[in-house]
Design a protein around this motif. Structure first.
Motif, PDB file in Angstrom:
ATOM      1  N   PHE A  69       0.849  -1.188   0.000  1.00 26.80           N
ATOM      2  CA  PHE A  69       0.000   0.000   0.000  1.00 26.80           C
ATOM      3  C   PHE A  69       0.888   1.242   0.000  1.00 26.80           C
ATOM      4  CE2 PHE A  69      -2.627  -3.232   2.049  1.00 26.80           C
ATOM      5  CZ  PHE A  69      -3.821  -3.092   1.359  1.00 26.80           C
ATOM      6  N   ILE A  70       0.517   2.233  -0.777  1.00 26.86           N
ATOM      7  CA  ILE A  70       1.207   3.528  -0.768  1.00 26.86           C
ATOM      8  C   ILE A  70       0.311   4.479   0.018  1.00 26.86           C
ATOM      9  CG2 ILE A  70       2.130   5.433  -2.148  1.00 26.86           C
ATOM     10  CD1 ILE A  70       2.431   3.346  -4.437  1.00 26.86           C
ATOM     11  N   SER A  71       0.785   4.839   1.199  1.00 23.81           N
ATOM     12  CA  SER A  71      -0.006   5.670   2.100  1.00 23.81           C
ATOM     13  C   SER A  71       0.951   6.582   2.871  1.00 23.81           C
ATOM     14  CB  SER A  71      -0.817   4.774   3.038  1.00 23.81           C
ATOM     15  OG  SER A  71      -1.726   5.521   3.782  1.00 23.81           O
ATOM     16  N   PRO A  72       1.262   7.749   2.316  1.00 24.59           N
ATOM     17  CA  PRO A  72       2.303   8.606   2.889  1.00 24.59           C
ATOM     18  C   PRO A  72       2.143   8.930   4.372  1.00 24.59           C
ATOM     19  CG  PRO A  72       1.661   9.430   0.746  1.00 24.59           C
ATOM     20  CD  PRO A  72       0.705   8.325   1.091  1.00 24.59           C
ATOM     21  N   PHE A  73       0.930   9.038   4.878  1.00 19.84           N
ATOM     22  CA  PHE A  73       0.729   9.476   6.258  1.00 19.84           C
ATOM     23  C   PHE A  73       0.338   8.345   7.212  1.00 19.84           C
ATOM     24  CE2 PHE A  73      -0.288  13.086   3.454  1.00 19.84           C
ATOM     25  CZ  PHE A  73       0.791  13.878   3.788  1.00 19.84           C
ATOM     26  N   ALA A  74       0.549   7.098   6.817  1.00 20.14           N
ATOM     27  CA  ALA A  74       0.117   5.953   7.626  1.00 20.14           C
ATOM     28  C   ALA A  74       1.110   5.534   8.706  1.00 20.14           C
ATOM     29  CB  ALA A  74      -0.175   4.760   6.722  1.00 20.14           C
ATOM     30  N   TYR A  75       2.335   6.039   8.693  1.00 23.65           N
ATOM     31  CA  TYR A  75       3.347   5.526   9.624  1.00 23.65           C
ATOM     32  C   TYR A  75       2.906   5.581  11.092  1.00 23.65           C
ATOM     33  CZ  TYR A  75       7.894   4.055  11.257  1.00 23.65           C
ATOM     34  OH  TYR A  75       8.904   3.324  11.836  1.00 23.65           O
ATOM     35  N   PRO A  76       2.330   6.674  11.576  1.00 25.50           N
ATOM     36  CA  PRO A  76       1.916   6.691  12.987  1.00 25.50           C
ATOM     37  C   PRO A  76       0.933   5.562  13.327  1.00 25.50           C
ATOM     38  CG  PRO A  76       1.897   8.903  12.116  1.00 25.50           C
ATOM     39  CD  PRO A  76       2.106   7.976  10.940  1.00 25.50           C
ATOM     40  N   LEU A  77       0.045   5.262  12.416  1.00 31.33           N
ATOM     41  CA  LEU A  77      -0.921   4.194  12.642  1.00 31.33           C
ATOM     42  C   LEU A  77      -0.233   2.833  12.655  1.00 31.33           C
ATOM     43  CD1 LEU A  77      -3.926   3.567  12.957  1.00 31.33           C
ATOM     44  CD2 LEU A  77      -4.077   3.444  10.487  1.00 31.33           C
ATOM     45  N   LEU A  78       0.735   2.641  11.785  1.00 29.48           N
ATOM     46  CA  LEU A  78       1.413   1.351  11.668  1.00 29.48           C
ATOM     47  C   LEU A  78       2.293   1.029  12.868  1.00 29.48           C
ATOM     48  CD1 LEU A  78       2.389   1.569   7.902  1.00 29.48           C
ATOM     49  CD2 LEU A  78       0.526   0.248   8.918  1.00 29.48           C
ATOM     50  N   CYS A  79       2.713   2.059  13.596  1.00 29.23           N
ATOM     51  CA  CYS A  79       3.551   1.810  14.773  1.00 29.23           C
ATOM     52  C   CYS A  79       2.760   1.975  16.073  1.00 29.23           C
ATOM     53  CB  CYS A  79       4.795   2.702  14.766  1.00 29.23           C
ATOM     54  SG  CYS A  79       4.476   4.438  15.058  1.00 29.23           S
ATOM     55  N   SER A 118      -2.517   8.778  16.036  1.00 27.38           N
ATOM     56  CA  SER A 118      -3.166  10.078  16.173  1.00 27.38           C
ATOM     57  C   SER A 118      -3.043  10.941  14.918  1.00 27.38           C
ATOM     58  CB  SER A 118      -2.590  10.836  17.370  1.00 27.38           C
ATOM     59  OG  SER A 118      -1.202  11.051  17.194  1.00 27.38           O
ATOM     60  N   GLY A 119      -2.032  10.700  14.080  1.00 29.94           N
ATOM     61  CA  GLY A 119      -1.840  11.527  12.895  1.00 29.94           C
ATOM     62  C   GLY A 119      -2.459  10.969  11.634  1.00 29.94           C
ATOM     63  N   ALA A 120      -3.061   9.785  11.709  1.00 27.01           N
ATOM     64  CA  ALA A 120      -3.605   9.148  10.517  1.00 27.01           C
ATOM     65  C   ALA A 120      -5.082   9.491  10.357  1.00 27.01           C
ATOM     66  CB  ALA A 120      -3.417   7.639  10.610  1.00 27.01           C
ATOM     67  N   GLY A 121      -5.514   9.576   9.112  1.00 26.96           N
ATOM     68  CA  GLY A 121      -6.906   9.876   8.820  1.00 26.96           C
ATOM     69  C   GLY A 121      -7.663   8.660   8.326  1.00 26.96           C
ATOM     70  N   GLY A 122      -8.809   8.891   7.699  1.00 32.06           N
ATOM     71  CA  GLY A 122      -9.676   7.810   7.260  1.00 32.06           C
ATOM     72  C   GLY A 122      -9.077   6.901   6.208  1.00 32.06           C
ATOM     73  N   ALA A 123      -8.430   7.462   5.197  1.00 29.22           N
ATOM     74  CA  ALA A 123      -7.843   6.638   4.137  1.00 29.22           C
ATOM     75  C   ALA A 123      -6.742   5.743   4.687  1.00 29.22           C
ATOM     76  CB  ALA A 123      -7.296   7.521   3.023  1.00 29.22           C
ATOM     77  N   GLU A 124      -5.911   6.291   5.555  1.00 26.02           N
ATOM     78  CA  GLU A 124      -4.830   5.511   6.153  1.00 26.02           C
ATOM     79  C   GLU A 124      -5.398   4.360   6.967  1.00 26.02           C
ATOM     80  OE1 GLU A 124      -5.035   8.810   6.326  1.00 26.02           O
ATOM     81  OE2 GLU A 124      -3.252   9.505   5.267  1.00 26.02           O
ATOM     82  N   ARG A 125      -6.428   4.628   7.725  1.00 26.13           N
ATOM     83  CA  ARG A 125      -7.058   3.582   8.539  1.00 26.13           C
ATOM     84  C   ARG A 125      -7.652   2.489   7.663  1.00 26.13           C
ATOM     85  NH1 ARG A 125      -7.896   1.473  13.122  1.00 26.13           N
ATOM     86  NH2 ARG A 125      -9.920   0.737  13.809  1.00 26.13           N
TER      87      ARG A 125
END
Length: 71
Positions: A7-17, A21-28
């Protein structure tokens, strides 16, 4: 052969670790897709933006390939 998806999701790192708190709906949604597919035997990875220093050393649930997207 094991199925794989990245998956290419530039803002997903906070969610993956675990600091989502920094991830939005698409990342989730990508994260949830990844968890489901992993349970079905897929090998999951993510391409994300380079994480901030305070998150970079934390373990992630999936393989992560951080890239500097230039912003």
């Amino acid at each position: 052969m094991k199925k794989r998806i990245c998956f290419i999701s530039p803002f997903a790192y906070p969610l993956l670790c675990g600091h989502g708190s920094g991830a939005g709906g698409a990342e989730r949604q990508f994260y949830l897709f990844g968890r489901y597919l992993a349970k079905e035997g897929w090998k999951i990875s993510f391409i994300t933006h380079t994480p901030p220093a305070h998150l970079a050393s934390l373990a992630t649930e999936f393989q992560v390939y951080p890239v500097n997207f230039g912003y």
